[in-house]
Design a protein around this motif. Structure first.
Motif, PDB file in Angstrom:
ATOM      1  N   LEU A  98       2.130   6.176   0.105  1.00 27.46           N
ATOM      2  CA  LEU A  98       1.139   6.756  -0.807  1.00 27.46           C
ATOM      3  C   LEU A  98       1.744   6.947  -2.193  1.00 27.46           C
ATOM      4  O   LEU A  98       1.110   6.634  -3.219  1.00 27.46           O
ATOM      5  CB  LEU A  98       0.643   8.092  -0.247  1.00 27.46           C
ATOM      6  N   PHE A  99       2.976   7.435  -2.238  1.00 26.63           N
ATOM      7  CA  PHE A  99       3.674   7.656  -3.507  1.00 26.63           C
ATOM      8  C   PHE A  99       3.809   6.348  -4.295  1.00 26.63           C
ATOM      9  O   PHE A  99       3.534   6.292  -5.497  1.00 26.63           O
ATOM     10  CB  PHE A  99       5.049   8.266  -3.215  1.00 26.63           C
ATOM     11  N   ARG A 100       4.171   5.269  -3.624  1.00 28.21           N
ATOM     12  CA  ARG A 100       4.360   3.983  -4.297  1.00 28.21           C
ATOM     13  C   ARG A 100       3.046   3.438  -4.855  1.00 28.21           C
ATOM     14  O   ARG A 100       3.053   2.684  -5.829  1.00 28.21           O
ATOM     15  CB  ARG A 100       4.986   2.973  -3.331  1.00 28.21           C
ATOM     16  N   ALA A 101       1.938   3.801  -4.248  1.00 37.06           N
ATOM     17  CA  ALA A 101       0.643   3.335  -4.741  1.00 37.06           C
ATOM     18  C   ALA A 101       0.346   3.866  -6.144  1.00 37.06           C
ATOM     19  O   ALA A 101      -0.464   3.277  -6.875  1.00 37.06           O
ATOM     20  CB  ALA A 101      -0.461   3.760  -3.770  1.00 37.06           C
ATOM     21  N   PHE A 102       1.009   4.953  -6.527  1.00 35.42           N
ATOM     22  CA  PHE A 102       0.770   5.549  -7.838  1.00 35.42           C
ATOM     23  C   PHE A 102       1.808   5.127  -8.879  1.00 35.42           C
ATOM     24  O   PHE A 102       1.734   5.565 -10.032  1.00 35.42           O
ATOM     25  CB  PHE A 102       0.748   7.081  -7.720  1.00 35.42           C
ATOM     26  N   TRP A 103       2.769   4.282  -8.503  1.00 31.83           N
ATOM     27  CA  TRP A 103       3.815   3.882  -9.446  1.00 31.83           C
ATOM     28  C   TRP A 103       3.241   3.235 -10.703  1.00 31.83           C
ATOM     29  O   TRP A 103       3.736   3.443 -11.793  1.00 31.83           O
ATOM     30  CB  TRP A 103       4.781   2.901  -8.765  1.00 31.83           C
ATOM     31  N   ARG A 104       2.188   2.430 -10.502  1.00 27.45           N
ATOM     32  CA  ARG A 104       1.651   1.681 -11.637  1.00 27.45           C
ATOM     33  C   ARG A 104       1.041   2.596 -12.697  1.00 27.45           C
ATOM     34  O   ARG A 104       0.772   2.178 -13.822  1.00 27.45           O
ATOM     35  CB  ARG A 104       0.616   0.649 -11.157  1.00 27.45           C
ATOM     36  N   TYR A 105       0.819   3.863 -12.352  1.00 27.20           N
ATOM     37  CA  TYR A 105       0.252   4.813 -13.320  1.00 27.20           C
ATOM     38  C   TYR A 105       1.332   5.678 -13.972  1.00 27.20           C
ATOM     39  O   TYR A 105       1.017   6.523 -14.811  1.00 27.20           O
ATOM     40  CB  TYR A 105      -0.770   5.717 -12.626  1.00 27.20           C
ATOM     41  N   GLN A 287     -10.499  -8.764 -12.023  1.00 21.72           N
ATOM     42  CA  GLN A 287     -10.532  -8.106 -13.328  1.00 21.72           C
ATOM     43  C   GLN A 287      -9.128  -7.984 -13.906  1.00 21.72           C
ATOM     44  O   GLN A 287      -8.141  -7.924 -13.159  1.00 21.72           O
ATOM     45  CB  GLN A 287     -11.141  -6.714 -13.200  1.00 21.72           C
ATOM     46  N   LYS A 288      -9.027  -7.954 -15.195  1.00 18.06           N
ATOM     47  CA  LYS A 288      -7.742  -7.759 -15.862  1.00 18.06           C
ATOM     48  C   LYS A 288      -7.077  -6.483 -15.333  1.00 18.06           C
ATOM     49  O   LYS A 288      -7.706  -5.436 -15.229  1.00 18.06           O
ATOM     50  CB  LYS A 288      -7.945  -7.655 -17.369  1.00 18.06           C
ATOM     51  N   GLY A 289      -5.793  -6.611 -14.974  1.00 21.97           N
ATOM     52  CA  GLY A 289      -5.056  -5.464 -14.449  1.00 21.97           C
ATOM     53  C   GLY A 289      -5.168  -5.264 -12.959  1.00 21.97           C
ATOM     54  O   GLY A 289      -4.508  -4.396 -12.389  1.00 21.97           O
ATOM     55  N   GLN A 290      -6.001  -6.075 -12.289  1.00 26.57           N
ATOM     56  CA  GLN A 290      -6.196  -5.916 -10.843  1.00 26.57           C
ATOM     57  C   GLN A 290      -4.994  -6.443 -10.071  1.00 26.57           C
ATOM     58  O   GLN A 290      -4.537  -7.559 -10.305  1.00 26.57           O
ATOM     59  CB  GLN A 290      -7.447  -6.664 -10.403  1.00 26.57           C
ATOM     60  N   PRO A 291      -4.434  -5.655  -9.142  1.00 26.69           N
ATOM     61  CA  PRO A 291      -3.322  -6.153  -8.310  1.00 26.69           C
ATOM     62  C   PRO A 291      -3.819  -7.255  -7.364  1.00 26.69           C
ATOM     63  O   PRO A 291      -4.920  -7.163  -6.828  1.00 26.69           O
ATOM     64  CB  PRO A 291      -2.874  -4.919  -7.519  1.00 26.69           C
ATOM     65  N   VAL A 292      -3.022  -8.279  -7.194  1.00 25.99           N
ATOM     66  CA  VAL A 292      -3.357  -9.394  -6.314  1.00 25.99           C
ATOM     67  C   VAL A 292      -2.179  -9.641  -5.376  1.00 25.99           C
ATOM     68  O   VAL A 292      -1.043  -9.778  -5.827  1.00 25.99           O
ATOM     69  CB  VAL A 292      -3.654 -10.677  -7.117  1.00 25.99           C
ATOM     70  N   THR A 293      -2.442  -9.670  -4.078  1.00 28.60           N
ATOM     71  CA  THR A 293      -1.417 -10.002  -3.086  1.00 28.60           C
ATOM     72  C   THR A 293      -1.645 -11.430  -2.602  1.00 28.60           C
ATOM     73  O   THR A 293      -2.738 -11.761  -2.148  1.00 28.60           O
ATOM     74  CB  THR A 293      -1.458  -9.037  -1.893  1.00 28.60           C
TER      75      THR A 293
END
Length: 407
Positions: A98-105, A287-293
């Protein structure tokens, strides 16, 4: 960094790959000769040895630095690398996920501070970083004193000096490239070798075909008076190449890529998807900025791309493939193992030549099979950043194979 990875520069490393391959061959022959059953061979955890030989190779080819891991597994770099990915990335806690999901912010500067978190996962990578921050400046100073080195970092440093001062890498950035090259060019190749010999041990028929091809190539080498295979010899071994490619297809070491859309776009699908509601989807908007796996493992096993039985080891698919009918994806063999496009792995040719040289050396000298009781000690793949082989009850990578010296 391109000057350090030109084809002539990389081909010049072939003799280095072969020298270290022979060191490994001699180590194994000594172990087999001193065992209780030299004729039948011995069980060897190839994971440990492949990691050590590829570490020594990247040390000399990358930095003109002798780690000596084949001779001494207790050196500082070998120790800090031991189980690095298993200890730090396999099965993260729910809280950490969960913590890593917020790294991008989180802004970049405070984000760097997470390496000081006191959990085992972060402490292992901090330990690695600290060792590299001590080692990298030492390597650079020694290489500068020696002059015109042919290793990758020396070529990089000379290329860096020719740039406009505003465009140059800083001293810290050059040091960080050493850490990156070591991380990217060591365990990836080692694990590719592990899974290749895993598959070839399950397929004695294909192992025999590769060995016959090697014998024919060796006869040509002897006939012309050379001591070892050239790049042209290795490139001409179509059966060995097919087996390497098929193993890499089944076992991509980096199993996924994480990207971020730079702009709004629409991705067309080569194979439309039918949803649970029956709707047909032939394109996906991003969308611009959207994470893609991007799933490398998924693409590498698409039946629509690779044909029948995409989960089985069938090297003949690369011998019979009609390349004209296939889309060209990636930089090697239509695989995504080295990524693709502008972000493709800069060292992919280095890795392929190293794989060819070590594979040829080992299959000429040894026969590989599973040891007795292997069915009870099943090797499974674990997604620990890299796709690592492990078995229950053993902490660390495990690829235990029966290795018998050939006469």
């Amino acid at each position: 960094m391109n000057p350090a990875f030109t084809a002539p520069q990389l081909k010049s490393f072939l003799s280095l790959f072969q020298q270290h391959g022979m060191k490994l061959v001699q180590k194994w022959k000594d172990d087999i000769a001193s065992s209780d059953s030299p004729v039948e061979g011995v069980m060897i955890n190839t994971a440990t040895w492949f990691s050590r030989v590829t570490l020594d190779i990247i040390g000399l080819a990358g930095f003109n630095y002798e780690f000596g891991a084949i001779e001494n597994s207790k050196n500082e770099i070998s120790e800090v690398y031991k189980n690095l990915f298993l200890d730090s990335t396999l099965y993260p806690s729910k809280l950490d996920t969960l913590f890593r999901a917020f790294w991008r912010y989180i802004p970049e500067e405070p984000l760097h501070l997470i390496r000081f978190l006191p959990t085992k996962e972060y402490k292992r990578f901090l330990q690695y970083s600290n060792v590299m921050r001590r080692l990298a400046p030492r390597i650079i100073r020694r290489n500068e004193a020696s002059g015109n080195g042919k290793d990758i970092v020396s070529v990089l440093a000379r290329a860096n000096e020719t740039l406009d001062p505003k465009a140059r890498l800083s001293d810290v950035e050059v040091c960080d490239q050493i850490s990156t090259l070591l991380l990217a060019g060591h365990d990836t190749t080692a694990n590719t070798l592990m899974w290749f010999f895993y598959e070839i041990s399950k397929s004695p028929e294909w192992q025999g075909k590769v060995r016959a091809e090697l014998a024919a190539a060796r006869a040509r080498v002897v006939e012309r008076g050379d001591e070892d295979f050239s790049i042209a010899d290795l490139e001409g071994m179509s059966i060995m190449h097919a087996c390497l490619k098929e193993s890499m297809r089944l076992h991509p070491i980096v199993f996924r890529l994480l990207r971020e859309a730079a702009q709004d776009d629409v991705l067309p699908l080569a194979f439309p998807i039918t949803t649970k509601t029956g709707e047909q989807i032939s394109q996906i908007p991003v969308q611009k900025g959207q994470p893609v796996t991007i799933s490398i493992a998924g693409y590498n096993r698409l039946e629509a791309v690779w044909g029948a039985d995409p989960h089985g080891f069938h090297p003949e698919r690369f011998l019979e493939m009609d390349k004209a009918k296939q889309a060209s994806v990636g930089v090697y063999a239509n695989l995504l193992n080295f990524s693709a496009g502008l972000r493709a792995c800069i060292g992919w040719r280095f890795s392929v030549i190293e794989l060819q040289a070590l594979t040829a050396m080992l299959l000429e000298n040894f026969e590989f099979a599973f040891p007795e009781g292997a069915e009870r000690k099943k090797i499974v793949r674990k997604p620990a950043g890299l796709m690592l082989p492990v078995v229950e009850g053993y902490h660390g990578s495990w690829m235990g194979l029966r290795v018998r010296a050939l006469q």
